[in-house]
Design a protein around this motif. Sequence first.
Motif, PDB file in Angstrom:
ATOM      1  N   ARG A   6      21.877 -20.192  68.716  1.00 29.00           N
ATOM      2  CA  ARG A   6      20.895 -19.184  68.281  1.00 29.00           C
ATOM      3  C   ARG A   6      21.576 -18.145  67.399  1.00 29.00           C
ATOM      4  O   ARG A   6      22.782 -17.865  67.536  1.00 29.00           O
ATOM      5  N   ALA A   8      20.846 -14.176  66.605  1.00 31.17           N
ATOM      6  CA  ALA A   8      20.019 -13.188  67.304  1.00 31.17           C
ATOM      7  C   ALA A   8      20.168 -11.787  66.724  1.00 31.17           C
ATOM      8  O   ALA A   8      20.703 -10.885  67.378  1.00 31.17           O
ATOM      9  N   ARG A  40      16.362 -15.867  66.956  1.00 35.51           N
ATOM     10  CA  ARG A  40      15.768 -14.965  67.951  1.00 35.51           C
ATOM     11  C   ARG A  40      15.846 -13.534  67.428  1.00 35.51           C
ATOM     12  O   ARG A  40      16.938 -12.968  67.306  1.00 35.51           O
ATOM     13  N   GLU A  42      15.732  -9.889  67.883  1.00 35.34           N
ATOM     14  CA  GLU A  42      15.877  -9.036  69.067  1.00 35.34           C
ATOM     15  C   GLU A  42      15.214  -7.684  68.791  1.00 35.34           C
ATOM     16  O   GLU A  42      15.772  -6.824  68.111  1.00 35.34           O
ATOM     17  N   VAL A  72      11.757 -17.020  67.443  1.00 39.30           N
ATOM     18  CA  VAL A  72      11.239 -16.353  68.642  1.00 39.30           C
ATOM     19  C   VAL A  72      11.373 -14.859  68.462  1.00 39.30           C
ATOM     20  O   VAL A  72      12.410 -14.380  67.990  1.00 39.30           O
ATOM     21  N   GLN A  74      11.762 -11.547  70.557  1.00 40.57           N
ATOM     22  CA  GLN A  74      12.215 -11.366  71.939  1.00 40.57           C
ATOM     23  C   GLN A  74      11.187 -10.667  72.831  1.00 40.57           C
ATOM     24  O   GLN A  74      11.140 -10.917  74.028  1.00 40.57           O
ATOM     25  N   ASP A 187      17.359 -14.770  77.976  1.00 36.57           N
ATOM     26  CA  ASP A 187      16.849 -15.575  76.863  1.00 36.57           C
ATOM     27  C   ASP A 187      17.788 -16.725  76.509  1.00 36.57           C
ATOM     28  O   ASP A 187      17.330 -17.825  76.183  1.00 36.57           O
TER      29      ASP A 187
END
Length: 307
Positions: A6, A8, A40, A42, A72, A74, A187
């Motif tokens: 990932r 992030a 991801r 954040e 995604v 978070q 996560d």
Amino acid sequence: MSDVCRFAPSTTGSAHLGTLAAALLCWLDARSRGARLILRLEDLDPDRCRPELARSIAEDLAWLGLDFDERVEQHTSRPRHEAAMDLLEARGALYPSSATREEVRAAGRRAPDGGWAYDNRERDRVLPPGGWRATAEPIRARLPGGVFRPVDEGGLDLSQEPALVMGDPVVRRRDGAFSYQLAVVVDDGVAGITRVVRGRDIAPSTATQAALQALLDLPSPVYRHHLLLLEERGGKLAKTHGSARAAGLLSAAPALCGALACCVGLLDRPEPCTPAELLRDFRWSRVATADRVVSFRDGALRVTPVP
Ligand code: GLU
């Protein structure tokens, strides 16, 4: 079984050279091993994160030629963060903590991340009836004692006794947001992340994260902490440099990709290239290990290793 990786970024600012270099290294690592790669965003800090920054970071990464298998945000993981809090509470690991930043600093213990270690002074406190949801105070997790030894593939020694060296981490903040330390562990665990590639500034937090993984029965990924790009004045580029967009760096993707590759040591000169071209002979042994000072003078990139 193939790896799951990932990238992030925190959505507290636009992408800058440091963000983009970190993203490029993470992408090259994942794609060179046929791994699944998740972006991801954040976005848990209610004061500093903004949805338009999440969008602009994702756009800049795509523009540079970095693709992700999933994206995604978070904040959508909140139910999972709450479930993790419930589990920590059931294990007797949570306590309310009203210690202010000033009080923590006054205890006078430096932490290896440059901040101040919490001296666990409120460890004996208990949650009120009704549990963690019934108090507005910040909440900390009582970490297990002992040394944790997360694995850094690049050979960095991450072993540390986090309960002593960093102190028990805040897991829910004064403003009600779940903390980075809790969210990153939950996560990574839920997504089945097996490899974490990130900047060396976060390395001192890894043992804390390993201790939280142990409390939550989550597996520990393999870590690789890479060099940081620094400003001439010494600060982390990420913190103080303007956005790549504002600096006019995002006018031609191959030029920027070449500049980033040069910053991290993959190219001697900032020749235009694409991420896919860099992938052909990507190996971590070709990436610089020492931090580098990066500056632009008269439109020209200068990269100097930190001695
Ligand atoms: N969100 C963190 C940052 O932007 C990175 C967290 C991590 O990779 O564990 O610095």
